[in-house]
Design an enzyme around this catalytic site. Structure first.
Site, PDB file in Angstrom:
ATOM      1  N   SER A 115       0.831  -1.208   0.000  1.00  0.00           N
ATOM      2  CA  SER A 115       0.000   0.000   0.000  1.00  0.00           C
ATOM      3  C   SER A 115       0.860   1.250   0.000  1.00  0.00           C
ATOM      4  O   SER A 115       1.969   1.253   0.567  1.00  0.00           O
ATOM      5  CB  SER A 115      -0.854  -0.017   1.270  1.00  0.00           C
ATOM      6  OG  SER A 115      -1.449   1.239   1.468  1.00  0.00           O
ATOM      7  N   TYR A 139      -1.882  -0.033  10.225  1.00  0.00           N
ATOM      8  CA  TYR A 139      -2.145  -0.694   8.944  1.00  0.00           C
ATOM      9  C   TYR A 139      -0.930  -0.577   8.019  1.00  0.00           C
ATOM     10  O   TYR A 139      -0.415  -1.566   7.496  1.00  0.00           O
ATOM     11  CB  TYR A 139      -3.397  -0.086   8.285  1.00  0.00           C
ATOM     12  CG  TYR A 139      -3.547  -0.518   6.853  1.00  0.00           C
ATOM     13  CD1 TYR A 139      -3.931  -1.817   6.547  1.00  0.00           C
ATOM     14  CD2 TYR A 139      -3.272   0.352   5.798  1.00  0.00           C
ATOM     15  CE1 TYR A 139      -4.036  -2.234   5.220  1.00  0.00           C
ATOM     16  CE2 TYR A 139      -3.377  -0.044   4.485  1.00  0.00           C
ATOM     17  CZ  TYR A 139      -3.758  -1.341   4.199  1.00  0.00           C
ATOM     18  OH  TYR A 139      -3.848  -1.755   2.892  1.00  0.00           O
ATOM     19  N   LYS A 143       2.023  -3.471   6.550  1.00  0.00           N
ATOM     20  CA  LYS A 143       2.397  -3.681   5.144  1.00  0.00           C
ATOM     21  C   LYS A 143       3.916  -3.571   4.980  1.00  0.00           C
ATOM     22  O   LYS A 143       4.533  -4.353   4.252  1.00  0.00           O
ATOM     23  CB  LYS A 143       1.683  -2.669   4.243  1.00  0.00           C
ATOM     24  CG  LYS A 143       0.168  -2.879   4.178  1.00  0.00           C
ATOM     25  CD  LYS A 143      -0.181  -4.146   3.431  1.00  0.00           C
ATOM     26  CE  LYS A 143      -1.647  -4.484   3.419  1.00  0.00           C
ATOM     27  NZ  LYS A 143      -1.939  -5.752   2.750  1.00  0.00           N
TER      28      LYS A 143
END
Ligand code: UDP
Length: 330
Positions: A115, A139, A143
């Site tokens: 991402s 989050y 990643k």
């Protein structure tokens, strides 16, 4: 055969469609916690969880899998802030279980769904892959940790890998066969279209005092079928040993939130009430990709370069889905 984890999700299901179009055999694995079985277009489907190492070992024995495309993950930034353990356990812990099972089974090729959240607040726009990585939330950190795990497994176990850093995935399959279904929906374009449909009263514009031409945040909206095609090309590049570790997937063009709302009004011909609201915590003012590395190495170029056609595909899917099935009980 290609194993697609999270194959019943938004980007996973569109990628399966492109893999099938490319003549690949596919097995999808999904726990259906957020995915939808009816979006999976390949015949082979394993209903199960990546945390289940035995299931993974069994899956690798049962199917002749040569490579994995790994989507399965939790994807909500605010939820990751409220419950980081859930995100580290699932996004990092389960990926570790997956790559361990891959190494054990001798499967050494993986395409990872990363991402633009790995970059955090950009220090320059557009963002190239060598931009500093400093995620602003759990989050994004999960990643980035997984990208690091893949690099370490490459050194230790010869894992061939590529991480695809998505900007804002948007739109739906132009054929209208599959599309975006999140519950709850948090993404801008489907929310605005839900207002157009009358499912929501209004859209809130999160932040009107950014240092941008109209004061609202800028994002790079990339059509999901373009993203899906990039996975097919990236897989080929990893298999041929010519992929870099990471690629940005975006159009290189940014649109403000107000421009998105205007575009949705144009496409739907509906009014769409919008109200100004405070900034959403953790949102950077602008995120725009420099996609030139993917264009050069993968031969990838987005076909959807303007916002209107992207929104048209999303609208087609949403209007079709909201229509009651003629045979179904009311
Ligand atoms: N946004 C908004 N109203 C909404 C949802 C999103 O103004 O109801 C804004 C959000 O603050 C961001 C942009 O739209 O600037 C895109 O948000 P989205 O959640 O779609 O993707 P993100 O960029 O957060 O991954």
């Amino acid at each position: 055969m290609i194993l697609v984890t999270g194959g019943a999700g938004y980007i996973g299901s569109h990628t399966i469609k492109e893999l099938l179009r490319d003549g690949r055999e596919v097995v999808a694995l999904d726990n259906l916690s957020a995915g939808h079985r009816e979006l999976v277009l390949c015949r082979e489907f394993v209903h199960g969880d990546l945390a289940d190492g035995d299931l993974l070992r069994h899956t690798f024995r049962r199917y002749p899998i040569e490579a994995v495309i790994h989507f399965a993950a939790h994807t909500s930034v605010p939820e990751s802030v409220a419950d980081p353990g859930k995100y580290y356990r699932n996004n990092v812990g389960c990926t570790l279980t997956l790559v361990e099972a891959m190494v054990e089974a001798g499967v050494r090729t993986i395409v990872f769904s990363s991402s633009a959240a790995v970059y955090g607040d950009p220090v320059k726009i557009p963002i190239p892959e060598d931009h500093p990585t400093d995620p602003k939330n759990p989050y994004g950190r999960t990643k980035l940790v997984v990208e690091g795990i893949l690099r370490d497994y490459a050194v230790a176990h010869g894992l061939r890998h590529v991480s695809l850093r998505y900007f804002n995935a948007a739109g739906s399959d132009p054929d209208g066969e599959i599309g975006e279904c999140h519950d709850p929906e948090t993404h801008l374009i489907p929310i605005v279209l839900e207002v157009a449909l009358g499912v929501r009263r209004e859209v809130q514009i999160f932040g009107t005092d950014y240092d941008t031409p109209d004061g609202t945040a800028i994002r790079d909206y990339i059509h999901v079928t373009d993203l899906a095609r990039a996975h097919v090309l990236a897989l080929r590049a990893v298999e041929e040993g010519r992929a870099e570790a990471a690629y940005n997937l975006g159009t290189g063009r940014g649109h403000t939130v107000r421009e998105v709302v205007e575009c949705c009004r144009r496409v739907t011909g509906r009014e769409i009430p919008a109200v100004d609201a405070p900034r959403r915590p953790g949102d950077p003012a602008a995120l725009v990709a420099d996609p030139s590395r993917a264009e050069r190495d993968l031969g990838w170029e987005p076909r959807f370069t303007a916002l209107d056609p992207i929104v048209e595909t999303a609208w087609k899917w949403m209007t079709r889905r909201s229509r009651p099935n003629p045979g179904s009980p009311r």
